[in-house]
Design a protein around this motif. Structure first.
Motif, PDB file in Angstrom:
ATOM      1  N   ARG A  25       0.855  -1.314  -0.067  1.00  0.00           N
ATOM      2  CA  ARG A  25      -0.046  -0.016  -0.236  1.00  0.00           C
ATOM      3  C   ARG A  25       0.816   1.418   0.235  1.00  0.00           C
ATOM      4  NH1 ARG A  25      -5.177  -0.543   1.307  1.00  0.00           N
ATOM      5  NH2 ARG A  25      -5.964  -2.717   1.917  1.00  0.00           N
ATOM      6  N   LYS A  26       0.380   2.289  -0.488  1.00  0.00           N
ATOM      7  CA  LYS A  26       1.058   3.588  -0.605  1.00  0.00           C
ATOM      8  C   LYS A  26       0.250   4.420  -0.201  1.00  0.00           C
ATOM      9  CE  LYS A  26       1.180   5.389  -4.989  1.00  0.00           C
ATOM     10  NZ  LYS A  26       1.809   5.963  -6.110  1.00  0.00           N
ATOM     11  N   ASN A  27       0.701   5.941   0.300  1.00  0.00           N
ATOM     12  CA  ASN A  27      -0.181   7.070   0.699  1.00  0.00           C
ATOM     13  C   ASN A  27       0.025   7.812  -0.645  1.00  0.00           C
ATOM     14  OD1 ASN A  27      -0.961   9.277   1.523  1.00  0.00           O
ATOM     15  ND2 ASN A  27      -0.409   8.930   3.689  1.00  0.00           N
ATOM     16  N   THR A  28      -1.118   8.176  -1.382  1.00  0.00           N
ATOM     17  CA  THR A  28      -1.021   8.930  -2.495  1.00  0.00           C
ATOM     18  C   THR A  28      -0.702  10.506  -2.284  1.00  0.00           C
ATOM     19  OG1 THR A  28      -3.369   8.941  -2.738  1.00  0.00           O
ATOM     20  CG2 THR A  28      -2.606   7.304  -3.716  1.00  0.00           C
ATOM     21  N   ARG A  29      -0.961  10.717  -1.204  1.00  0.00           N
ATOM     22  CA  ARG A  29      -0.761  12.187  -0.740  1.00  0.00           C
ATOM     23  C   ARG A  29       0.641  12.497  -0.543  1.00  0.00           C
ATOM     24  NH1 ARG A  29      -5.550  12.754   3.743  1.00  0.00           N
ATOM     25  NH2 ARG A  29      -7.124  12.835   2.283  1.00  0.00           N
ATOM     26  N   ASN A  30       1.423  11.570   0.022  1.00  0.00           N
ATOM     27  CA  ASN A  30       2.869  11.719   0.245  1.00  0.00           C
ATOM     28  C   ASN A  30       3.798  11.586  -0.952  1.00  0.00           C
ATOM     29  OD1 ASN A  30       2.308  12.575   2.722  1.00  0.00           O
ATOM     30  ND2 ASN A  30       2.775  10.654   3.637  1.00  0.00           N
ATOM     31  N   ASP A  31       3.187  10.510  -1.740  1.00  0.00           N
ATOM     32  CA  ASP A  31       4.089   9.719  -2.981  1.00  0.00           C
ATOM     33  C   ASP A  31       3.168   9.729  -4.059  1.00  0.00           C
ATOM     34  OD1 ASP A  31       6.293   9.168  -1.452  1.00  0.00           O
ATOM     35  OD2 ASP A  31       5.405   7.536  -0.424  1.00  0.00           O
TER      36      ASP A  31
END
Length: 54
Positions: A25-31
Motif C-alpha cells: 500500500r502507498k499513501n498517494t498524498r505523500n507519494d
C-alpha cells in the motif's frame, strides 16, 4: 485496515524481467508519483528495483 483511495493497494513488478511481483500500500498524498522499491527477486537471485505498475 480501512480500504480507501488515500492508501490504495499497488503492485510492484520486477525490473529484471522475471515477472516477480510484490503487493503493498502507498499513501498517494505523500507519494503521488510511481513507487520504486529495492527488493529481493528470488528468480534473479539478487536485489533489484521494483516499480509500481498501473
Amino acid at each position: 485496515m480501512a480500504r480507501n483511495t488515500v492508501r490504495p493497494v499497488v503492485r510492484l513488478k520486477s525490473t529484471a524481467g522475471t515477472g516477480t511481483t510484490y503487493t503493498t500500500r502507498k499513501n498517494t498524498r505523500n507519494d503521488p508519483e510511481r513507487l520504486v522499491l529495492r527488493k529481493y527477486d528470488a528468480l534473479a537471485g539478487r536485489h533489484v528495483d521494483f516499480r509500481e505498475e498501473r
